[in-house]
Design a protein around this motif. Structure first.
Motif, PDB file in Angstrom:
ATOM      1  N   ARG A 165      -3.928   6.330   4.634  1.00 16.60           N
ATOM      2  CA  ARG A 165      -3.351   7.424   5.412  1.00 16.60           C
ATOM      3  C   ARG A 165      -2.943   6.847   6.749  1.00 16.60           C
ATOM      4  NH1 ARG A 165      -4.947  12.330   3.288  1.00 16.60           N
ATOM      5  NH2 ARG A 165      -6.786  12.251   1.952  1.00 16.60           N
TER       6      ARG A 165
ATOM      7  N   TRP B 219       4.582  -1.043   3.198  1.00 14.72           N
ATOM      8  CA  TRP B 219       4.123   0.340   3.066  1.00 14.72           C
ATOM      9  C   TRP B 219       5.188   1.072   2.271  1.00 14.72           C
ATOM     10  CZ3 TRP B 219       2.661   1.876   8.812  1.00 14.72           C
ATOM     11  CH2 TRP B 219       1.420   1.299   9.128  1.00 14.72           C
TER      12      TRP B 219
ATOM     13  N   SER C 254       6.832   7.420  -9.863  1.00 16.43           N
ATOM     14  CA  SER C 254       5.476   7.434  -9.297  1.00 16.43           C
ATOM     15  C   SER C 254       4.591   6.432 -10.020  1.00 16.43           C
ATOM     16  CB  SER C 254       4.829   8.812  -9.450  1.00 16.43           C
ATOM     17  OG  SER C 254       5.635   9.776  -8.882  1.00 16.43           O
TER      18      SER C 254
ATOM     19  N   HIS D  94      -7.559   5.127   2.061  1.00 18.59           N
ATOM     20  CA  HIS D  94      -7.557   6.436   1.403  1.00 18.59           C
ATOM     21  C   HIS D  94      -8.311   6.342   0.079  1.00 18.59           C
ATOM     22  CE1 HIS D  94      -6.294  10.155  -0.124  1.00 18.59           C
ATOM     23  NE2 HIS D  94      -5.168   9.789  -0.703  1.00 18.59           N
TER      24      HIS D  94
ATOM     25  N   TYR E 190       2.777   3.371  -8.178  1.00 19.59           N
ATOM     26  CA  TYR E 190       1.309   3.308  -8.209  1.00 19.59           C
ATOM     27  C   TYR E 190       0.855   1.935  -8.733  1.00 19.59           C
ATOM     28  CZ  TYR E 190      -3.475   4.870  -8.892  1.00 19.59           C
ATOM     29  OH  TYR E 190      -4.845   4.993  -8.812  1.00 19.59           O
TER      30      TYR E 190
ATOM     31  N   GLN F 263       0.853  -1.193   0.000  1.00 21.88           N
ATOM     32  CA  GLN F 263       0.000   0.000   0.000  1.00 21.88           C
ATOM     33  C   GLN F 263       0.888   1.243   0.000  1.00 21.88           C
ATOM     34  OE1 GLN F 263      -1.793  -1.148   3.721  1.00 21.88           O
ATOM     35  NE2 GLN F 263      -3.818  -1.273   2.785  1.00 21.88           N
ATOM     36  N   MET F 264       0.378   2.286  -0.646  1.00 18.81           N
ATOM     37  CA  MET F 264       1.063   3.577  -0.566  1.00 18.81           C
ATOM     38  C   MET F 264       0.571   4.278   0.697  1.00 18.81           C
ATOM     39  SD  MET F 264       0.738   4.812  -4.508  1.00 18.81           S
ATOM     40  CE  MET F 264      -0.977   4.386  -4.652  1.00 18.81           C
TER      41      MET F 264
ATOM     42  N   ALA G  28      -4.041   2.663  -1.361  1.00 19.83           N
ATOM     43  CA  ALA G  28      -3.415   3.727  -0.579  1.00 19.83           C
ATOM     44  C   ALA G  28      -4.089   3.859   0.779  1.00 19.83           C
ATOM     45  CB  ALA G  28      -3.530   5.048  -1.334  1.00 19.83           C
TER      46      ALA G  28
ATOM     47  N   ARG H 151       2.197  10.651  -4.653  1.00 18.42           N
ATOM     48  CA  ARG H 151       1.241  11.727  -4.969  1.00 18.42           C
ATOM     49  C   ARG H 151       1.177  12.767  -3.854  1.00 18.42           C
ATOM     50  NH1 ARG H 151      -3.705   7.929  -5.828  1.00 18.42           N
ATOM     51  NH2 ARG H 151      -2.801   7.269  -3.851  1.00 18.42           N
TER      52      ARG H 151
ATOM     53  N   GLN I 146       0.510   7.858   3.191  1.00 18.83           N
ATOM     54  CA  GLN I 146       0.822   9.272   3.421  1.00 18.83           C
ATOM     55  C   GLN I 146       0.364   9.672   4.803  1.00 18.83           C
ATOM     56  OE1 GLN I 146      -1.869  12.205   1.268  1.00 18.83           O
ATOM     57  NE2 GLN I 146      -1.726  10.606  -0.292  1.00 18.83           N
TER      58      GLN I 146
ATOM     59  N   ASP J  94       3.683   7.430  -0.518  1.00 19.08           N
ATOM     60  CA  ASP J  94       2.764   7.733  -1.628  1.00 19.08           C
ATOM     61  C   ASP J  94       3.327   8.924  -2.406  1.00 19.08           C
ATOM     62  OD1 ASP J  94       0.696   8.444  -3.306  1.00 19.08           O
ATOM     63  OD2 ASP J  94      -0.857   7.955  -1.836  1.00 19.08           O
TER      64      ASP J  94
END
Ligand code: TXA
Ligand code: MG
Length: 404
Positions: free
Chosen positions: A389, A356, A376, A404, A380, A275-276, A387, A361, A278, A359
């Protein structure tokens, strides 16, 4: 040639060549390649899995061992621009030929693939995935150049990984994906300098140039070259004609579905759920937060960029930073080998682990940093767009996450 002469380590059938890559050795490997064997070789981007592109059986073997769908075409590698001109259809327009020449003279040898109508007399149709278009590239790596020169035939070479898996940037990566293949040679040229694949550009009819895959050579550079050479009358015309085609096929589904080759969402994927991530703030009450247990964090591998998540280094099980100094170049070089490191670190227990990765973006990087955009894109796709948070609850130190 007795393969065992040169062997450093060997699976049941794979031969891996290490060191001593003198001309004599490369010449003999090139002979095997021309005769129909598969040869994995280093390029400046990633390792390629080469086959003689004029021999259907060799090309079919590439699709078979990669597990790649037959409609996903392969790039043909050549040692010179002049050689590539032979593989273009007689029906190609003057404009297409002019663009080919201008871009090739400026960027080859280098990480740029040009797609043009194919000459079916010299390239078997399986290479084009039945599209009638052929991708051409002259790689910039001393071993690749020498091998292609000696082979003296068009060499179809996708990245030397199992279909959908992380691209290989070392010979060991290739060996890990193909430990048991008949008549496969792996030429070990160390780690690839660049680390992500070439920019792929389709030269369509008049005034239509499509960037199908981002890489180190960006849209601005392509436009500048085409304007300088007089192909376009000015920057405005070039801006209208050179487009980035950004498709993420299968965005809402976790299953890869093929609409346009090479543009699948799920690609470059490690075998562990990724997962990305942020940062967010816990005060953000719109978000529904879930506490993450310390057991979960002990099965988490965190891949960072410029220390954004350094606050978590001690809580997760493993941590690596693609570039502490925030360099796209360094991160591009490290990405694929770090994904493979993460996968290997989890060992057999894949399904209980997670990766992890920062992200991209969430970062305000200049749009002109083409390498960061290419990076990126790979991240992705490797995360299949997933994604989350994360936040740390003030005064409690507990880590929380939210989809997210
Ligand atoms: O840097 C690279 O390009 C590496 C090295 C080995 O040269 N090769 C590479 O090949 O990445 P591969 O097959 O993994 O990715 C090539 C991409 C695929 O997405 C494929 O669909 C697209 O280029 N492609 C190749 N020929 C094409 C064609 N004729 N039409 C449309 N797309 C094409
Ligand atoms: Mg590939």
């Amino acid at each position: 040639m007795d393969k065992r002469d040169e062997v450093c380590f060997e699976g049941p059938t794979v031969t891996k060549l290490l060191g001593q890559l003198d001309d004599g050795t490369l010449e003999r490997v090139a002979e095997a390649l021309r005769a129909g064997d598969l040869v994995a070789f280093p390029t400046e981007t990633v390792y390629g899995l080469g086959a003689n592109a004029s021999q259907n059986s060799a090309v079919q073997a590439v699709y078979r061992i990669k597990g790649r769908p037959a409609q996903d075409p392969l790039i043909v590698h050549c040692s010179t621009y002049e050689q590539t001109t032979k593989y273009i259809s007689e029906d190609a327009t003057k404009w297409q030929r002019a663009i080919h020449e201008v871009l090739a003279r400026r960027f080859w040898p280098g990480p740029l693939t040009l797609i043009l109508p194919c000459n079916p007399r010299l390239i078997v149709s399986s290479v084009t995935g039945g599209t009638g278009w052929v991708g051409l590239r002259c790689p910039n790596h001393p071993i690749a150049k020498r091998l292609l020169e000696f082979a003296d035939c068009p060499v179809a070479a996708p990245s030397a990984n199992l279909f959908g898996h992380v691209s290989p940037t070392t010979a060991q990566h290739v060996f890990d994906d193909f430990p048991n293949v008949d008549n496969l040679w792996i030429v070990d040229g160390g780690s690839c300098g660049f680390g992500i694949e070439s920019t792929v550009v389709r030269i369509h009819e008049e005034n239509n140039v499509e960037i199908l895959r981002r890489g180190g050579i960006g849209r601005d550079e392509l436009i500048a070259c085409l304007v300088d050479s007089g192909v376009f009358s000015g920057t405005a015309e070039a801006q209208n004609s050179v487009k980035v085609i950004e498709r993420f096929v299968g965005l809402k589904s976790s299953l890869p579905s093929m609409v346009s080759p090479g543009q699948m969402l799920v690609h470059y994927s490690p075998r562990i759920m990724m997962q990305m991530v942020q940062w967010s703030s816990y005060e953000n009450t719109v978000i529904h937060w879930n506490a993450i247990s310390s057991e979960r964090l002990r099965k988490t591998i965190l891949i960072d960029f410029s220390g954004m998540f350094s606050a978590l280094t001690k809580r997760v099980e493993m941590y690596r930073d693609l570039s502490q100094s925030g360099s796209s170049m360094e991160a591009a070089h490290e990405l694929f080998s770090t994904l493979r490191w993460a996968e290997n670190s989890a060992g057999e227990d894949h399904e209980h682990w997670q990766i992890w990765i920062f992200d991209p973006r969430a970062l305000q990087i200049k749009q002109t940093d083409e390498l960061f955009l290419a990076l990126s894109d790979r991240i992705y796709r490797a995360a299949a767009g997933r994604a989350i948070r994360i936040c740390i609850k003030p005064n409690s130190d507990q880590v929380f996450s939210s989809v997210h």
